[in-house]
Design a protein around this motif. Structure first.
Motif, PDB file in Angstrom:
ATOM      1  N   VAL A 375       0.747  -1.368  -0.048  1.00 49.20           N
ATOM      2  CA  VAL A 375       0.034  -0.108   0.060  1.00 49.20           C
ATOM      3  C   VAL A 375       0.738   1.267  -0.083  1.00 49.20           C
ATOM      4  CG1 VAL A 375      -1.901   1.161   1.292  1.00 49.20           C
ATOM      5  CG2 VAL A 375      -1.795  -1.219   1.295  1.00 49.20           C
ATOM      6  N   HIS A 376       0.637   2.085  -0.924  1.00 52.27           N
ATOM      7  CA  HIS A 376       1.767   3.161  -1.337  1.00 52.27           C
ATOM      8  C   HIS A 376       1.908   3.915  -0.254  1.00 52.27           C
ATOM      9  CE1 HIS A 376       2.364   7.363  -2.259  1.00 52.27           C
ATOM     10  NE2 HIS A 376       3.373   6.721  -3.185  1.00 52.27           N
ATOM     11  N   ASP A 377       0.544   4.817   0.448  1.00 51.48           N
ATOM     12  CA  ASP A 377       0.815   5.627   1.623  1.00 51.48           C
ATOM     13  C   ASP A 377       1.486   4.918   2.702  1.00 51.48           C
ATOM     14  OD1 ASP A 377      -0.277   7.137  -0.243  1.00 51.48           O
ATOM     15  OD2 ASP A 377      -2.340   7.557   0.775  1.00 51.48           O
ATOM     16  N   MET A 378       1.161   3.723   3.142  1.00 49.98           N
ATOM     17  CA  MET A 378       1.788   3.151   4.299  1.00 49.98           C
ATOM     18  C   MET A 378       3.230   2.937   4.068  1.00 49.98           C
ATOM     19  SD  MET A 378       0.423  -0.634   5.227  1.00 49.98           S
ATOM     20  CE  MET A 378       0.613  -1.250   6.902  1.00 49.98           C
ATOM     21  N   LEU A 379       3.722   2.707   2.916  1.00 52.66           N
ATOM     22  CA  LEU A 379       4.841   2.414   2.645  1.00 52.66           C
ATOM     23  C   LEU A 379       5.659   3.691   2.864  1.00 52.66           C
ATOM     24  CD1 LEU A 379       7.146   0.245   1.536  1.00 52.66           C
ATOM     25  CD2 LEU A 379       6.412   0.807  -0.729  1.00 52.66           C
ATOM     26  N   LYS A 380       5.228   4.910   2.218  1.00 48.42           N
ATOM     27  CA  LYS A 380       5.964   6.235   2.222  1.00 48.42           C
ATOM     28  C   LYS A 380       6.039   6.508   3.811  1.00 48.42           C
ATOM     29  CE  LYS A 380       5.804  10.771   0.247  1.00 48.42           C
ATOM     30  NZ  LYS A 380       4.954  11.700  -0.327  1.00 48.42           N
ATOM     31  N   LYS A 381       4.850   6.427   4.393  1.00 52.44           N
ATOM     32  CA  LYS A 381       5.136   6.729   5.796  1.00 52.44           C
ATOM     33  C   LYS A 381       6.153   6.094   6.592  1.00 52.44           C
ATOM     34  CE  LYS A 381       0.758   8.382   7.384  1.00 52.44           C
ATOM     35  NZ  LYS A 381      -0.402   7.635   6.612  1.00 52.44           N
ATOM     36  N   ARG A 382       6.534   4.771   6.287  1.00 48.13           N
ATOM     37  CA  ARG A 382       7.353   3.638   6.768  1.00 48.13           C
ATOM     38  C   ARG A 382       8.849   4.369   6.362  1.00 48.13           C
ATOM     39  NH1 ARG A 382       8.330   1.309  10.563  1.00 48.13           N
ATOM     40  NH2 ARG A 382       9.289  -0.327   9.786  1.00 48.13           N
ATOM     41  N   ILE A 383       8.812   4.838   4.962  1.00 49.19           N
ATOM     42  CA  ILE A 383      10.243   5.172   4.788  1.00 49.19           C
ATOM     43  C   ILE A 383      10.513   6.355   5.453  1.00 49.19           C
ATOM     44  CG2 ILE A 383      11.499   6.436   2.938  1.00 49.19           C
ATOM     45  CD1 ILE A 383       9.924   4.577   1.002  1.00 49.19           C
ATOM     46  N   GLU A 384       9.508   7.246   5.676  1.00 48.30           N
ATOM     47  CA  GLU A 384       9.789   8.628   6.485  1.00 48.30           C
ATOM     48  C   GLU A 384      10.116   8.306   7.975  1.00 48.30           C
ATOM     49  OE1 GLU A 384       7.047  11.672   3.777  1.00 48.30           O
ATOM     50  OE2 GLU A 384       6.289  10.560   5.515  1.00 48.30           O
ATOM     51  N   SER A 385       9.461   7.297   8.447  1.00 48.51           N
ATOM     52  CA  SER A 385       9.521   6.900   9.813  1.00 48.51           C
ATOM     53  C   SER A 385      10.877   6.220  10.296  1.00 48.51           C
ATOM     54  CB  SER A 385       8.443   6.200  10.664  1.00 48.51           C
ATOM     55  OG  SER A 385       8.255   4.772  10.115  1.00 48.51           O
ATOM     56  N   GLN A 386      11.589   5.671   9.070  1.00 48.55           N
ATOM     57  CA  GLN A 386      12.926   5.202   9.287  1.00 48.55           C
ATOM     58  C   GLN A 386      13.960   6.221   8.940  1.00 48.55           C
ATOM     59  OE1 GLN A 386      13.851   1.208   8.550  1.00 48.55           O
ATOM     60  NE2 GLN A 386      12.317   0.581   9.624  1.00 48.55           N
ATOM     61  N   GLY A 387      13.475   7.356   8.805  1.00 45.76           N
ATOM     62  CA  GLY A 387      14.565   8.413   8.601  1.00 45.76           C
ATOM     63  C   GLY A 387      15.062   8.585   7.250  1.00 45.76           C
ATOM     64  N   LEU A 388      14.381   7.961   6.211  1.00 45.85           N
ATOM     65  CA  LEU A 388      14.907   7.981   4.989  1.00 45.85           C
ATOM     66  C   LEU A 388      14.341   9.059   4.083  1.00 45.85           C
ATOM     67  CD1 LEU A 388      14.884   4.045   4.516  1.00 45.85           C
ATOM     68  CD2 LEU A 388      17.098   5.489   4.770  1.00 45.85           C
ATOM     69  N   ASP A 389      14.798   9.489   3.114  1.00 46.79           N
ATOM     70  CA  ASP A 389      14.256  10.640   2.426  1.00 46.79           C
ATOM     71  C   ASP A 389      13.519   9.789   1.003  1.00 46.79           C
ATOM     72  OD1 ASP A 389      13.637  12.638   0.656  1.00 46.79           O
ATOM     73  OD2 ASP A 389      15.713  12.689  -0.281  1.00 46.79           O
ATOM     74  N   PRO A 390      12.178   9.971   1.170  1.00 41.77           N
ATOM     75  CA  PRO A 390      11.251   9.401   0.344  1.00 41.77           C
ATOM     76  C   PRO A 390      11.557   9.843  -1.237  1.00 41.77           C
ATOM     77  CG  PRO A 390       9.992  10.352   2.114  1.00 41.77           C
ATOM     78  CD  PRO A 390      11.037  10.864   2.194  1.00 41.77           C
ATOM     79  N   GLY A 391      12.216  11.181  -1.319  1.00 44.00           N
ATOM     80  CA  GLY A 391      12.350  11.613  -2.728  1.00 44.00           C
ATOM     81  C   GLY A 391      13.321  10.630  -3.513  1.00 44.00           C
ATOM     82  N   GLY A 392      14.194   9.958  -2.799  1.00 43.46           N
ATOM     83  CA  GLY A 392      15.206   8.836  -3.374  1.00 43.46           C
ATOM     84  C   GLY A 392      14.342   7.788  -3.737  1.00 43.46           C
ATOM     85  N   PHE A 393      13.331   7.828  -3.362  1.00 48.80           N
ATOM     86  CA  PHE A 393      12.569   6.519  -3.793  1.00 48.80           C
ATOM     87  C   PHE A 393      11.347   6.630  -4.594  1.00 48.80           C
ATOM     88  CE2 PHE A 393      14.633   5.679   0.351  1.00 48.80           C
ATOM     89  CZ  PHE A 393      15.013   4.212   0.355  1.00 48.80           C
ATOM     90  N   ASP A 394      11.267   7.664  -5.228  1.00 44.70           N
ATOM     91  CA  ASP A 394      10.277   7.848  -6.145  1.00 44.70           C
ATOM     92  C   ASP A 394      10.070   6.911  -7.203  1.00 44.70           C
ATOM     93  OD1 ASP A 394       9.377  10.310  -4.872  1.00 44.70           O
ATOM     94  OD2 ASP A 394      10.525  11.573  -6.238  1.00 44.70           O
ATOM     95  N   PHE A 395      11.208   6.501  -8.019  1.00 43.08           N
ATOM     96  CA  PHE A 395      10.954   5.438  -8.898  1.00 43.08           C
ATOM     97  C   PHE A 395      10.458   4.151  -8.281  1.00 43.08           C
ATOM     98  CE2 PHE A 395      14.333   2.288  -7.969  1.00 43.08           C
ATOM     99  CZ  PHE A 395      14.997   2.862  -6.943  1.00 43.08           C
ATOM    100  N   TYR A 396      10.565   4.026  -7.017  1.00 44.66           N
ATOM    101  CA  TYR A 396      10.065   2.782  -6.236  1.00 44.66           C
ATOM    102  C   TYR A 396       8.583   2.887  -6.143  1.00 44.66           C
ATOM    103  CZ  TYR A 396       9.963  -0.255  -2.193  1.00 44.66           C
ATOM    104  OH  TYR A 396       9.605  -1.375  -1.414  1.00 44.66           O
TER     105      TYR A 396
END
Ligand code: ATP
Ligand code: MN
Length: 442
Positions: A375-396
């Motif tokens: 699920v996209h939104d959930m995944l994006k939140k998890r990326i953020e909450s692990q301190g990663l930059d979601p920008g780098g994951f756009d292609f994913y």
């Protein structure tokens, strides 16, 4: 298959049916034993050894002189007549018509190839070409070959498509510091630490079930006997399934690999003096919570909920499982969501736990896997909450917005699979040219 310089390998000569036949063998001079009236030259090829016998009285003097002058580990061919001889290796000897010296070896040799003198691992790796001429080393790589054959066959037969993802990438899979940066034209790039993001994207692509056998690169902090900086990962990803489904595939694949190796590499197992036991499926599953209890009851160290398992605790649990259940392979399931990568799916009813697992072998982790967040939104939140930059994951993330099915998968290190199967102490022994902190060549 017959080549212009060789008709048979040493192992292909059957003294029962080939007595009196003429053959051409090619290989290395393993040893020369000159007893005066008789001279033995032992030729070694990949598959074994054969004895060339030259009786002074019955041999052309020039040929005898050639044989006597041979330097160990030189490359030769011989055209000879097969003679059944129960006392010789393989049950035959060769009566030569000719011996051709193709390339003479220098001496002294950088290391012994007879196995009489056991060289240090470092010495062997420095002269790996020479080490490979020892039958124990060759045996390991024949077994690795059969292991990968079995993996490919098992996964292909179960509907998985063989894929290759890029090794030069722009984003860290897990954001970690364990990356090797490289220069990609005028940009910074990295060597990929895992095919994770790409194999997930392929699920959105509808490939449904994929596998990849390929290199992974990790700038591991520690120098251990089970970490390499360049390893071979066997990865799968499958759609419309959960973590339990892919655990079933994993344990069955392991059992299949062991059975295949037992059948197709019996000679190599014999050289290594291994009586391989095919593990029984299913492998036992213990939860992360149970694993903590085992560690804390043992008393060597105290872990609290949410701690990752140390190397010591992996040993404690592995020994406990072995003593209690008599098995080497087992799963640890239901890990705290926070200590697993961002893409692991939390349980709907208890989100502190994730649908993740590690597959263990007594002293070390062999594999990690999970059902993934689709699920996209959930995944994006998890990326953020692990301190990663979601920008780098756009292609994913993009692949999750237009119809991503539920999916799950795992990765298992090929070298760890082989080393645990063979009981090898150091992972470097099962890699042709290992890359570690100190070793960048050969
Ligand atoms: P560990 O905790 O043992 O270092 P990991 O959890 O970092 O392993 P994963 O990212 O889960 O490793 O990778 C999946 C599998 O790939 C591992 O279980 C292991 O078999 C293999 N693997 C990972 N890193 C290495 C490495 N540096 N050398 C050899 N094999 C590795
Ligand atoms: Mn892991």
């Amino acid at each position: 298959m017959s080549f212009s310089l060789r008709t048979h390998y040493t192992s292909q000569i059957d003294p029962k049916t080939m007595n009196g036949a003429e053959v051409t063998l090619a290989g290395w001079v393993y040893e020369v034993r000159d007893l005066g009236g008789i001279c033995f030259v032992v030729l070694r090829d990949r598959e074994g050894r054969a004895q060339i016998t030259l009786v002074k009285k019955r041999t052309d003097p020039e040929l005898l002189e050639t044989a006597r002058a041979l330097v160990r580990e030189s490359v030769i061919t011989t055209t000879a007549t097969v003679k059944a001889e129960a006392k010789a290796p393989g049950g035959y000897e060769l009566i030569p018509k000719e011996i051709n010296l193709l390339n003479e070896a220098e001496s002294p040799l950088p290391m012994d190839t007879t196995g009489k003198v056991e060289a240090e691992l470092d010495t062997r790796l420095d002269s790996r070409f020479m080490d490979l001429r020892r039958d124990r080393t060759t045996a390991i790589f024949k077994i690795r070959h059969e292991t990968l054959q079995a993996v490919r066959k098992y996964l292909s037969d179960n509907g998985f498509i063989d894929v290759t993802s890029p090794k030069v990438v722009a984003t860290a899979t897990e954001g970690g510091t364990s990356l090797f940066p490289i220069t990609y034209f005028d940009r910074e790039a990295f060597l990929n630490q895992s095919p994770q993001l790409f194999k997930q994207i392929l699920m959105s692509g509808g490939l449904d079930k994929v596998f990849e056998i390929g290199p992974i690169f990790r700038a591991e902090e520690h120098d251990t006997r089970r970490h390499l900086n360049e390893a071979t990962s066997i990865d799968i990803e499958a759609s419309f399934c959960d973590h339990f489904d892919v655990m079933t595939i994993l344990e069955n694949m392991i059992a299949h690999v062991y059975a295949h190796v037992k059948e197709h590499a019996s000679g190599s197992l014999e050289i290594l003096d291994i009586d391989l036991q095919v593990p029984t499926v299913p492998f036992p599953k213990i939860t992360y919570d149970e694993a903590l209890e085992i560690v804390n009851a043992h008393g060597e160290e105290m872990l609290k909920w949410g701690d990752d398992l140390s190397t010591l605790s992996e040993h404690t649990i592995g020994e406990h499982v072995f003593n209690e259940m008599g098995v080497s392979h087992y799963f640890i399931i239901d890990w705290p969501t926070d200590i697993k990568p961002f893409y692991a799916m939390p349980y709907e009813d208890r989100p502190k736990f994730s649908k993740s697992f590690d597959m263990m072998h007594r002293t070390m982790e062999l594999s990690s896997g999970a059902q993934r967040i689709h699920v996209h939104d959930m995944l994006k939140k998890r990326i953020e909450s692990q301190g990663l930059d979601p920008g780098g994951f756009d292609f994913y993330l993009k692949a999750f917005r237009y119809g991503m099915p539920p999916h799950a998968g795992w990765g298992i290190g090929c070298e760890r699979l082989v080393m645990t199967m063979l009981g090898v102490e150091n992972i470097r022994d099962v890699v042709l040219f290992p890359r570690d902190r100190r070793r960048l060549s050969p």
